[in-house]
Design a protein around this motif. Sequence first.
Motif, PDB file in Angstrom:
ATOM      1  N   GLU A  65      37.842  22.519  -6.507  1.00  0.00           N
ATOM      2  CA  GLU A  65      38.358  22.869  -5.011  1.00  0.00           C
ATOM      3  C   GLU A  65      37.492  22.431  -3.854  1.00  0.00           C
ATOM      4  OE1 GLU A  65      41.701  24.481  -4.049  1.00  0.00           O
ATOM      5  OE2 GLU A  65      41.883  23.518  -6.048  1.00  0.00           O
ATOM      6  N   VAL A  66      36.335  22.722  -3.774  1.00  0.00           N
ATOM      7  CA  VAL A  66      35.135  22.497  -2.940  1.00  0.00           C
ATOM      8  C   VAL A  66      35.213  20.932  -2.760  1.00  0.00           C
ATOM      9  CG1 VAL A  66      32.819  22.457  -2.336  1.00  0.00           C
ATOM     10  CG2 VAL A  66      33.860  24.701  -3.352  1.00  0.00           C
ATOM     11  N   ARG A  67      35.131  20.324  -3.780  1.00  0.00           N
ATOM     12  CA  ARG A  67      34.971  18.714  -3.977  1.00  0.00           C
ATOM     13  C   ARG A  67      36.308  18.177  -3.194  1.00  0.00           C
ATOM     14  NH1 ARG A  67      34.687  17.874  -8.709  1.00  0.00           N
ATOM     15  NH2 ARG A  67      32.346  17.658  -8.931  1.00  0.00           N
ATOM     16  N   ASP A  68      37.322  18.519  -3.530  1.00  0.00           N
ATOM     17  CA  ASP A  68      38.618  18.183  -3.079  1.00  0.00           C
ATOM     18  C   ASP A  68      38.644  18.314  -1.345  1.00  0.00           C
ATOM     19  OD1 ASP A  68      39.179  17.098  -5.461  1.00  0.00           O
ATOM     20  OD2 ASP A  68      40.960  18.792  -5.805  1.00  0.00           O
ATOM     21  N   ARG A  69      38.174  19.721  -1.044  1.00  0.00           N
ATOM     22  CA  ARG A  69      38.580  19.945   0.207  1.00  0.00           C
ATOM     23  C   ARG A  69      37.440  19.216   1.085  1.00  0.00           C
ATOM     24  NH1 ARG A  69      39.520  24.985   3.081  1.00  0.00           N
ATOM     25  NH2 ARG A  69      40.375  25.839   1.003  1.00  0.00           N
ATOM     26  N   LEU A  70      36.238  19.036   0.715  1.00  0.00           N
ATOM     27  CA  LEU A  70      35.310  18.163   1.278  1.00  0.00           C
ATOM     28  C   LEU A  70      35.617  16.523   1.261  1.00  0.00           C
ATOM     29  CD1 LEU A  70      32.012  19.538  -0.203  1.00  0.00           C
ATOM     30  CD2 LEU A  70      32.682  19.853   2.079  1.00  0.00           C
ATOM     31  N   LEU A  71      36.351  16.059   0.417  1.00  0.00           N
ATOM     32  CA  LEU A  71      36.757  14.857   0.445  1.00  0.00           C
ATOM     33  C   LEU A  71      37.758  14.377   1.462  1.00  0.00           C
ATOM     34  CD1 LEU A  71      36.429  13.683  -3.378  1.00  0.00           C
ATOM     35  CD2 LEU A  71      35.013  13.003  -1.340  1.00  0.00           C
ATOM     36  N   GLN A  72      38.791  15.202   1.446  1.00  0.00           N
ATOM     37  CA  GLN A  72      39.981  15.454   2.043  1.00  0.00           C
ATOM     38  C   GLN A  72      39.559  15.337   3.774  1.00  0.00           C
ATOM     39  OE1 GLN A  72      42.235  19.025   1.378  1.00  0.00           O
ATOM     40  NE2 GLN A  72      42.452  18.165  -0.766  1.00  0.00           N
ATOM     41  N   VAL A  73      38.453  15.813   4.016  1.00  0.00           N
ATOM     42  CA  VAL A  73      37.799  15.723   5.480  1.00  0.00           C
ATOM     43  C   VAL A  73      36.933  14.642   5.750  1.00  0.00           C
ATOM     44  CG1 VAL A  73      36.502  17.057   7.271  1.00  0.00           C
ATOM     45  CG2 VAL A  73      38.302  18.174   5.782  1.00  0.00           C
ATOM     46  N   HIS A  74      35.911  14.634   4.973  1.00  0.00           N
ATOM     47  CA  HIS A  74      35.036  13.433   5.185  1.00  0.00           C
ATOM     48  C   HIS A  74      35.130  11.949   4.738  1.00  0.00           C
ATOM     49  CE1 HIS A  74      32.197  16.559   6.805  1.00  0.00           C
ATOM     50  NE2 HIS A  74      32.921  17.287   5.923  1.00  0.00           N
ATOM     51  N   TYR A  75      36.216  11.965   3.642  1.00  0.00           N
ATOM     52  CA  TYR A  75      36.500  10.399   3.312  1.00  0.00           C
ATOM     53  C   TYR A  75      37.002   9.819   4.644  1.00  0.00           C
ATOM     54  CZ  TYR A  75      39.294   6.744   1.366  1.00  0.00           C
ATOM     55  OH  TYR A  75      40.003   5.527   1.349  1.00  0.00           O
ATOM     56  N   PRO A  76      38.272  10.256   4.970  1.00  0.00           N
ATOM     57  CA  PRO A  76      38.826   9.687   6.031  1.00  0.00           C
ATOM     58  C   PRO A  76      37.932   9.630   7.396  1.00  0.00           C
ATOM     59  CG  PRO A  76      40.200  11.290   5.533  1.00  0.00           C
ATOM     60  CD  PRO A  76      38.825  11.383   4.875  1.00  0.00           C
ATOM     61  N   GLN A  77      36.998  10.645   7.568  1.00  0.00           N
ATOM     62  CA  GLN A  77      36.204  10.610   8.800  1.00  0.00           C
ATOM     63  C   GLN A  77      35.057   9.280   8.562  1.00  0.00           C
ATOM     64  OE1 GLN A  77      34.221  14.283   9.386  1.00  0.00           O
ATOM     65  NE2 GLN A  77      35.917  15.218  10.428  1.00  0.00           N
ATOM     66  N   ALA A  78      34.848   9.288   7.523  1.00  0.00           N
ATOM     67  CA  ALA A  78      33.803   8.033   7.169  1.00  0.00           C
ATOM     68  C   ALA A  78      34.436   6.835   7.411  1.00  0.00           C
ATOM     69  CB  ALA A  78      33.210   8.195   5.557  1.00  0.00           C
ATOM     70  N   ALA A  79      35.631   6.523   6.844  1.00  0.00           N
ATOM     71  CA  ALA A  79      36.238   5.533   7.158  1.00  0.00           C
ATOM     72  C   ALA A  79      36.597   5.280   8.395  1.00  0.00           C
ATOM     73  CB  ALA A  79      37.838   5.426   6.588  1.00  0.00           C
ATOM     74  N   ARG A  80      36.817   6.020   9.159  1.00  0.00           N
ATOM     75  CA  ARG A  80      37.002   6.036  10.949  1.00  0.00           C
ATOM     76  C   ARG A  80      35.706   5.616  11.584  1.00  0.00           C
ATOM     77  NH1 ARG A  80      40.426  10.590  10.093  1.00  0.00           N
ATOM     78  NH2 ARG A  80      39.023  12.031  11.290  1.00  0.00           N
ATOM     79  N   GLU A  81      34.797   6.252  11.063  1.00  0.00           N
ATOM     80  CA  GLU A  81      33.313   5.942  11.676  1.00  0.00           C
ATOM     81  C   GLU A  81      32.738   4.426  11.519  1.00  0.00           C
ATOM     82  OE1 GLU A  81      28.721   7.398  10.650  1.00  0.00           O
ATOM     83  OE2 GLU A  81      30.439   8.788  10.431  1.00  0.00           O
ATOM     84  N   LEU A  82      33.150   3.991  10.352  1.00  0.00           N
ATOM     85  CA  LEU A  82      32.838   2.467  10.019  1.00  0.00           C
ATOM     86  C   LEU A  82      34.027   1.633  10.354  1.00  0.00           C
ATOM     87  CD1 LEU A  82      31.388   3.066   6.490  1.00  0.00           C
ATOM     88  CD2 LEU A  82      30.130   2.886   8.578  1.00  0.00           C
ATOM     89  N   LYS A  83      35.015   2.095  11.007  1.00  0.00           N
ATOM     90  CA  LYS A  83      36.108   1.220  11.646  1.00  0.00           C
ATOM     91  C   LYS A  83      36.740   0.457  10.312  1.00  0.00           C
ATOM     92  CE  LYS A  83      34.304   0.964  16.301  1.00  0.00           C
ATOM     93  NZ  LYS A  83      34.348   0.472  17.635  1.00  0.00           N
ATOM     94  N   LEU A  84      36.856   1.194   9.276  1.00  0.00           N
ATOM     95  CA  LEU A  84      37.372   0.451   8.002  1.00  0.00           C
ATOM     96  C   LEU A  84      38.859   0.963   7.871  1.00  0.00           C
ATOM     97  CD1 LEU A  84      34.477   0.848   5.578  1.00  0.00           C
ATOM     98  CD2 LEU A  84      35.122  -1.277   7.039  1.00  0.00           C
ATOM     99  N   SER A  85      39.928  -0.057   7.732  1.00  0.00           N
ATOM    100  CA  SER A  85      41.335   0.206   7.393  1.00  0.00           C
ATOM    101  C   SER A  85      41.279  -0.264   6.075  1.00  0.00           C
ATOM    102  CB  SER A  85      42.199  -0.422   8.493  1.00  0.00           C
ATOM    103  OG  SER A  85      43.437  -0.187   8.129  1.00  0.00           O
ATOM    104  N   LEU A  86      41.446   0.744   5.250  1.00  0.00           N
ATOM    105  CA  LEU A  86      41.518   0.587   3.786  1.00  0.00           C
ATOM    106  C   LEU A  86      42.734   0.553   3.280  1.00  0.00           C
ATOM    107  CD1 LEU A  86      38.338   2.890   2.804  1.00  0.00           C
ATOM    108  CD2 LEU A  86      38.337   0.407   2.719  1.00  0.00           C
ATOM    109  N   VAL A  87      43.175  -0.579   2.238  1.00  0.00           N
ATOM    110  CA  VAL A  87      44.263  -0.650   1.429  1.00  0.00           C
ATOM    111  C   VAL A  87      44.236   0.312   0.389  1.00  0.00           C
ATOM    112  CG1 VAL A  87      45.809  -2.200   0.173  1.00  0.00           C
ATOM    113  CG2 VAL A  87      44.395  -3.077   2.150  1.00  0.00           C
ATOM    114  N   ASP A  88      43.143   0.341  -0.331  1.00  0.00           N
ATOM    115  CA  ASP A  88      42.842   1.276  -1.538  1.00  0.00           C
ATOM    116  C   ASP A  88      41.493   1.397  -1.722  1.00  0.00           C
ATOM    117  OD1 ASP A  88      43.432   2.703  -3.790  1.00  0.00           O
ATOM    118  OD2 ASP A  88      44.337   1.176  -4.978  1.00  0.00           O
ATOM    119  N   ALA A  89      41.085   2.444  -2.461  1.00  0.00           N
ATOM    120  CA  ALA A  89      39.682   2.877  -2.392  1.00  0.00           C
ATOM    121  C   ALA A  89      39.489   3.660  -3.902  1.00  0.00           C
ATOM    122  CB  ALA A  89      39.269   3.701  -1.257  1.00  0.00           C
TER     123      ALA A  89
END
Length: 462
Positions: A65-89
Amino acid sequence: MAELMSREGNKVEFKASVPAAEVSRAYQQVWAGLSRDVRVPGFRPGKAPKKVLEQRVGADYVENEVRDRLLQVHYPQAARELKLSLVDAEINPATLKDGQSFDFSVKGETYPEVKLGDWKAAQLSSAAPQITDDVLSRTLSDLQDRNATFESVERPAEGNDMIMIEETGEEGGSYPIYLDVAEPHVQAALSGKSKGDEVSITVPAHQHGDHEHPEHTVEVKVLDVRHKQRQELGDEFAKSLNFESLDRLQTDLKTELTRRAQQEGEAARREEFIEQLVAGMDTTIPKALLKRRRDAMMEEIQSDLSRQGVKWGEYESFMQEQGKLDEFMADLDKNAETRVRRDLALEQLAEDMQVNVSDQEFNQTMMALAQANELTAQQLRTQLGPDGLNSYYASIVREKALTQALAQLAPKPEAASPEAAETQTSEAQPEAAQTESASDERAEAAQSESGEQAQDEETKSE
């Protein structure tokens, strides 16, 4: 904090780290939720110790639950920070522990390189239909028809009469036919008929839904002939629709028609711009991207069928028997490519215009969407998952870019011809004017299903 590790063509790899304080906060939130939701015998709600809760749900559950909660927030944030528009990951999380930072790495594929044409020179011809006095008059006339009553008459059917008929046979039933909107073969068969007449209606070969029907005959009996009585257009008519006067009805109706026309014009303008944007785009679309979109669309179709109680395998077999499966799959491929091209064009537009959506904007949009679906923000994040959140963010960016681009184009043209507004008359009516009696509902149904009524009833057993 995110760091790009490698980038070769469309392939990228990056890593990100979540501070220990945020990890601890996520643990606290999960424990708080468990304490509130999990009932433990012998303890009041919210009072059970962590160890007791952990024994009840399992340590792995808490960690996931904690891992999912963290990834839900920080994975999209990391992609935006690096200006990456990902098809799949592919997300690879490291060890997770309360009070320590949490690291994860991502291997993915970005969208292909896209070059747009000179969209700023786009000339858009779409505009809102013009609401003229003639359009208003036709809409009022339609309102009179929708609120008309029908009275039995002792004469043959004619004009805009409504005829009650009954099909003969075991599967027969009675229903109304509205002559003014019925199919030509139904009009020809029933015009001039009187109460008590028995009539044979020849239905030509036709397709209804997924079924092919050969020419056949329906035997019916005329139960009643009813003449349409339209109320005179005046204050009394307006009051029957909950308006204080005819002037007020006309004013409100024109306001509503104008609002709908403006919406229609804006939608047409947006669509025209996107079509021009895609037509001027230069790119090579990876097959993997097309396949992903196609698979997603297929899942939507299967889900819709399931809600209707239809299994995909059964529907697929039916189309195969009808010889339509190949056409269905070809249309699916075509629609998938169309959607991908539109998304790529709008995403490149956003990049060219340097459009961004702040975390605050994104969170506010998420909150509004969650409330509209009667969910908490966290429940919505869990449902969407990391990839879904990333895709949702991209859709918000695309919408923002489209709005800003349209605002930069040349002023909108003047209103379109009044003929274009005719499509508004059956829809753009004030809500209060749509309060109808049972007979009105039958009239409304006749407008949308007119000529198929005799056929529908006749084919119930097929």
